[in-house]
Scaffold this active site. Sequence first.
Site, PDB file in Angstrom:
ATOM      1  N   CYS A  32     -27.481 -20.715  41.871  1.00 57.80           N
ATOM      2  CA  CYS A  32     -27.306 -20.309  40.479  1.00 57.80           C
ATOM      3  C   CYS A  32     -28.009 -18.979  40.215  1.00 57.80           C
ATOM      4  CB  CYS A  32     -27.796 -21.423  39.543  1.00 57.80           C
ATOM      5  SG  CYS A  32     -27.192 -21.255  37.850  1.00 57.80           S
ATOM      6  N   HIS A  43     -25.198 -26.547  41.432  1.00 61.62           N
ATOM      7  CA  HIS A  43     -26.372 -27.412  41.426  1.00 61.62           C
ATOM      8  C   HIS A  43     -25.975 -28.759  42.035  1.00 61.62           C
ATOM      9  CE1 HIS A  43     -28.898 -24.829  38.956  1.00 61.62           C
ATOM     10  NE2 HIS A  43     -27.882 -24.644  38.140  1.00 61.62           N
TER      11      HIS A  43
END
Length: 506
Positions: A335, A438
């Site tokens: 991310c 994630h």
Amino acid sequence: MINKHSATLMIQGTTSDAGKSLLVAGFCRCLVKKGYKVAPFKPQNMALNSAVTADGKEIGRAQALQAQAANLAPHSDMNPVLLKPSSDTGAQVIIHGEAITDMQAKAYHDYKKVAMQAVLDSHARLTSEYEVIMVEGAGSPAEINLREGDIANMGFAEAVDCPVIIVADIDKGGVFAQLVGTLELLSPSEQNRVVGFVINKFRGDIKLLKSGLDWLEARTNKPVLGVLPYLMDLQLAEEDAIQAQQAIDPDDVRLRIAVPVFSRISNHTDFDMLRNHPQVELIFVRQGSAIPACDLIILPGSKSVRADLKLLKDLNWHTDMAKHLRYGGKLLGICGGYQMLGKSISDPTGVEGEIGTSEGLGYLNIDTVLTPQKQLTQNQGQLLLTAPNNVLADIQGYQIHVGQTIKSTSQPSFAKLDSGEFEGCVSNDNQIAGSYLHGLFDSPCALQQILAWAGAETELLQDYHQQQEAELERLAQACLAHLDWQKIEDFILPQLKQNNQRAQND
């Protein structure tokens, strides 16, 4: 009209990390076992660990775990207000799963009346569907400076007229002072709605605690509903605190992984499966420490990517990373960490603060522009990262990020999603990789493949959901054995009976 099948019970704590999140999860699983239809609820959460619901909304990670404990899919009504800190005095405000704005603390204080209505709306919807709503408070109800306009603790309990159990952590010491002091700082009406105490994380001979429990009950005229034992190595997702403890055999460690801890690190639950892996040594590198020699460095997500990129450089972690790569180590960004690995990160509208462009680390041929619209999706697909074992691995995860990343078509992708999208990228020499996903370590085969890419053949573990299920069962068994469920159900059944009578009268 009040739903005839609705009761609400709230868990508040003497401090942060007293055990509220785990106790609500334990209550949810126990009540399900007892035949109740139960849902978790946290009016207001402040945390950088979040989860994506099936309908593309964002809630606190702890509520997703509690939903699993209740055998439910996470829903945005389970955490109607989520605050994600972006600085020491400001936070992104998420209402009903959608980011609406960033606010400073004083502005949010004035906004609480609006937030409270969102809280009550969500609670009302849950009471129309479930018999019992298990509510988690935030921090402590005895924070004097936060009591005005409170929506997270007693302010909510008073608004919906629900009983409250207060939990305290005896492992921290001073448990009787915690409980008595908290009770003393409440108003008379708030004191009256406290129906009992739970003491968490007790070690030793319970007989030595009995005189203290007797004194506490006599002093407060409130029952102690149970003393939960310290559950060694309980591996459940943390709401916000980084859990660094590991139980590994040094002689069987096959891979050493270092994770630099940013000031605004987000979704560090990504690393739970690595921390639980018996053949992996996971090191969280604190600010002020150099990144040690290791096989793999992982740059985690961040709520303030450009600020944490500057921090990384100020701490000379980029120098440690360059040395690591010269010695053949692998580097992975997740991310915000993925964005940092590129050539640039631009924030033309001030989404994360100051308008401007930051020079990235330059390891991947990508450029990122931060945009106001947040990406919230659940994804699955196939990992394309190549490793010596040549295993094809399915991967699943979720995306929570702002920004659009443009990559060179010459660089391989990290994964191919079932939607057909090619996600993330890998350097042409296969030494550096980045992904927006994630939870990418939660799938056993993907975890094994990524560790093989980093240089080690490891055992195939159970998946994250199964691991969390086993720990929730362990927690539930402790709650069933050590809490007074006859008294606890006495707080629930009268509400159901009373609401049934009200509904009949309506």
